[in-house]
Design an enzyme around this catalytic site. Structure first.
Site, short mmCIF file in Angstrom:
data_model
loop_
_atom_site.label_atom_id
_atom_site.label_comp_id
_atom_site.label_asym_id
_atom_site.label_seq_id
_atom_site.Cartn_x
_atom_site.Cartn_y
_atom_site.Cartn_z
N GLY A 69 59.92 42.77 159.12
CA GLY A 69 59.58 41.44 159.62
C GLY A 69 59.34 41.39 161.12
O GLY A 69 58.28 40.94 161.58
N THR A 70 60.30 41.87 161.90
CA THR A 70 60.17 41.77 163.35
C THR A 70 59.12 42.73 163.88
O THR A 70 58.33 42.38 164.76
CB THR A 70 61.53 42.03 164.01
OG1 THR A 70 62.50 41.16 163.44
CG2 THR A 70 61.46 41.77 165.51
N ILE A 71 59.10 43.96 163.35
CA ILE A 71 58.10 44.90 163.86
C ILE A 71 56.69 44.48 163.45
O ILE A 71 55.71 44.80 164.13
CB ILE A 71 58.40 46.35 163.42
CG1 ILE A 71 58.54 46.47 161.91
CG2 ILE A 71 59.63 46.88 164.13
CD1 ILE A 71 58.74 47.91 161.43
N GLY A 81 73.43 47.98 161.01
CA GLY A 81 73.93 47.08 159.98
C GLY A 81 74.71 47.88 158.95
O GLY A 81 74.65 49.11 158.91
N CYS A 140 70.45 50.82 159.52
CA CYS A 140 71.57 50.38 158.71
C CYS A 140 72.25 51.55 158.03
O CYS A 140 71.67 52.62 157.88
CB CYS A 140 71.11 49.39 157.63
SG CYS A 140 70.39 47.87 158.26
N ASN A 199 71.51 49.12 151.91
CA ASN A 199 71.48 48.54 153.25
C ASN A 199 71.28 47.03 153.13
O ASN A 199 71.00 46.50 152.04
CB ASN A 199 70.37 49.21 154.08
CG ASN A 199 68.99 48.79 153.62
OD1 ASN A 199 68.72 48.67 152.43
ND2 ASN A 199 68.11 48.56 154.57
N PRO A 200 71.43 46.27 154.22
CA PRO A 200 71.43 44.80 154.10
C PRO A 200 70.19 44.17 153.49
O PRO A 200 70.28 43.07 152.93
CB PRO A 200 71.66 44.34 155.54
CG PRO A 200 72.51 45.40 156.12
CD PRO A 200 71.94 46.68 155.55
N CYS A 201 69.05 44.79 153.61
CA CYS A 201 67.85 44.18 153.00
C CYS A 201 67.45 44.78 151.66
O CYS A 201 66.49 44.32 151.02
CB CYS A 201 66.69 44.26 153.99
SG CYS A 201 66.85 43.10 155.34
N GLY A 202 68.14 45.80 151.22
CA GLY A 202 68.02 46.26 149.85
C GLY A 202 67.02 47.35 149.56
O GLY A 202 66.90 47.79 148.42
N GLU A 203 66.27 47.84 150.59
CA GLU A 203 65.23 48.82 150.28
C GLU A 203 65.74 50.25 150.23
O GLU A 203 65.00 51.15 149.83
CB GLU A 203 64.08 48.72 151.29
CG GLU A 203 64.40 49.19 152.70
CD GLU A 203 65.01 48.11 153.57
OE1 GLU A 203 65.05 48.30 154.80
OE2 GLU A 203 65.45 47.08 153.04
N PRO A 258 61.37 45.21 154.75
CA PRO A 258 60.78 43.91 155.09
C PRO A 258 59.85 43.99 156.29
O PRO A 258 58.82 43.32 156.33
CB PRO A 258 61.99 43.04 155.41
CG PRO A 258 63.15 43.72 154.81
CD PRO A 258 62.84 45.19 154.81
#
Length: 600
Positions: free
Chosen positions: A455-457, A113, A84, A287-291, A453
């Site tokens: 999540g997918t990995i 992203g 992102c 970035n889109p998830c905030g980290e 997050p």
């Protein structure tokens, strides 16, 4: 399935086959070899030993690079390896607004992203002095971005992810806050309000809160205040458009979050106090998830160490987290992610320049909750927080010392200024030996740590718990977005529970606890325990039950600010976004960044 097959779950194999497998790869080890070879090309000499080291780091899901790295490295495709970006400042005129839109589209085309701060756009109803036209406001332009993202999806581009932020003193903040009450609009955006310390204090004091906007050249106003605005290096005169009660606005923000799960909040003053480059940049978007809070054209270069893979003798009386092995992996992961900066493509020249001048990376952890289960520690216990802190401190110290060694070998990041760096809020907390090493040799990367997050990995890694989230459930139905925009549903089982069963045990491990059984304060406490060790930020969703009283919900945000967190997102199942892991209508495109966390 053979005993040497790294996949224990069908969903993990499916994700590899559909997202990360390159043509001709027989198994995931071939994917790891491809990635290791590509990343090692940044080494000037002796590349083959680095290929072997990087491949060993990836083996067994010990280190999980960001999804764009896994999918793109070594494929020859014209894609970026960065998940992102935060895009450039949006100048307040039509030409530059649409130039910014084009840059976002090009970045998405390459797989990235995007995040934006829309605060530079004048509020709705303002008359433009040069043309006499009436401004439609930032939210109206966000609809154009949303349509662009949907169009990019229809071309087969990777699923778009966007973040929009707006200042809490922008005159259109109320429209922004309520924008997603309509479930049909801005579905490709995450929204976050930039919440300042001054606003939090005004809420506490029940004070009036002015909504303001900078005066343009030649403009005057009877009522003005000085504010440092997005894109300005110092406070500038701003027109007071109107005032309202700070508590009324705060309640409106929290009510929208309670009813629709958005907006989140960014505690921007905390973010900027901690920033190691606070002398040269002012951060207002993520970035889109905030980290990863980022400056204009900044990029997030992500990877996560899987803590569950570093537990020895799981469930036994002598179970422990191998901190020495974790430190070794962290040191190598820093070199890996630093190399990504040099081997990646960039959608825009400005993104390449920003990445190479500051060399930001975001090394984090995932699998925390499952590691705790393997170690016999309940997620909401003091022992769990102490263990997590030890792990993150280990990663921090190893990462920073590795970056110093890289600076000795390859040079410090070009924007490095020793005294300013060491005076920053985060660097001031570093151990003395690390500060001394930075003072003597510099450092390769401006920022090193972020908890994404993942999540997918994490699903790829046999459904280990994602990021620092608690285990969602021992067993759940999990939907996975496919290339055709449809979902495939899998039954998934938690990694630690499966390990427990594989040892011949029945029932649940003693320390196993699902997210729904946790007090929301346990989420906050875990995030707060780790934030001092993280120079970027932490993506964390605090899940609460649908019947949580509003006042208890609101209290979580106040506690988050008091604990020094950089942001807060609380998810309550609601009619607009539904429940976590629920199946959407078959014709509904997935929203920007839900539980699937497609940003990785």
């Amino acid at each position: 399935m053979t005993t040497t097959d790294p996949f224990r779950m069908d969903i993990s194999r499916h994700i590899w086959e559909t997202r990360y497998r390159a043509p001709g790869e027989a198994d995931i080890r071939a994917s790891w070899q491809r990635v290791a070879h590509a990343v090692a090309q940044a080494e000037a000499n002796d590349r083959e030993p680095w290929v072997a080291r990087f491949a060993a780091l990836l083996d067994g899901f010990r280190f999980l690079p960001g999804g764009r790295i896994l999918a793109g490295a070594g494929t020859g495709h014209r894609v970026t390896l960065f998940n992102c970006f935060v895009m450039g400042e949006i100048a307040d005129d039509l030409e530059h607004i649409f130039e910014a839109l084009k840059e976002g589209a090009l970045t998405m085309q390459h797989g990235g992203g995007v995040g934006y701060d829309f605060s530079t756009l004048r509020p709705a109803g303002t008359v433009a002095q040069a043309t006499g036209s009436i401004a439609s406001g930032p939210v109206s332009f966000m609809h154009i971005w949303d349509a662009m993202c949907a169009t990019m999806l229809s071309t087969g581009a990777r699923r778009g992810a966007m973040m929009a932020t707006l200042r809490c003193d922008h005159p259109d903040i109320e429209v922004f806050v309520d924008a997603k009450r309509d479930p049909a609009v801005l579905r490709h955006f995450n929204l976050s309000v930039q919440v300042s310390d001054a606003f939090i204090q005004a809420v506490a004091d029940d004070a009036e809160w002015p909504l303001v906007f900078p005066l343009h050249a030649g403009e005057t106003a009877a009522d003005t205040v000085l504010r440092r605005w997005t894109g300005t290096g110092a406070p500038v005169p701003c027109r007071v458009v109107r005032t309202l009660k700070a508590r009324a606005l705060w309640q409106r923000i929290l009510r929208a979050a309670y009813d629709t799960a958005e907006p989140g909040v960014l505690f921007v003053d905390t973010i900027n106090r901690d920033n190691t480059l606070g002398d040269v940049e002012h951060l207002t978007a993520t970035n889109p998830c905030g980290e990863i809070p980022l400056p204009p054209y900044g990029a997030c270069d992500l990877g996560s160490l899987n803590l569950a893979a570093f537990v020895t003798a799981p469930f036994a009386a002598d179970a422990r987290l191998d901190l020495e092995g974790l430190a070794d992996a962290a040191r190598l992961a820093v070199r890996f992610l630093d190399n990504v900066i040099d081997v990646s493509r960039y959608p825009l020249p400005a993104q390449a320049d920003e990445a190479r001048r500051k060399r930001r990376i975001g090394l984090g952890i995932t699998g925390l909750a499952d590691a705790l289960v393997l170690l016999g520690l309940a997620y909401d216990s003091a022992g769990a927080r102490a263990l997590a802190t030890d792990a993150m401190q280990t990663v921090r110290d190893a990462a920073y010392l590795a970056s110093v060694e890289l600076a000795r070998e390859k040079g410090a990041f070009p924007a490095f200024a020793r005294d300013a760096f060491l005076a920053s809020g985060f660097a001031a907390r570093l151990p003395a030996n690390i500060r001394d090493a930075i003072a003597a040799y510099g450092i390769r990367n401006s920022h090193l740590l972020a908890i994404a997050p993942a999540g997918t990995i994490s699903l790829l890694a046999n459904n280990c718990s994602s990021g620092i989230e608690p285990v969602f459930a021992a067993e759940a139905e999990r939907r996975v977005l496919q290339a055709d925009g449809r979902y495939r549903t899998h039954t998934v089982r938690d990694y630690a529970w499966l390990r427990w069963q594989s040892l011949g045990h029945e029932g649940m491990p003693p320390a196993f606890i699902e997210a729904r059984a946790l007090d929301p304060r346990a989420h906050l406490a875990m995030q707060a325990a780790l934030q001092p060790c993280v120079d970027n930020a932490i993506s964390k969703t605090i899940n609460v039950a649908a019947d949580t009283p509003f006042e208890r919900f609101a209290e979580l945000y106040r506690e988050a600010h008091a604990l020094g967190l950089k942001g807060c997102t609380v998810f309550r199942p609601n009619p607009v976004t539904g429940a976590i892991l629920s199946e959407p209508p078959p014709d509904e495109r997935v929203q920007c960044c839900g539980i699937e966390r497609e940003a990785d």
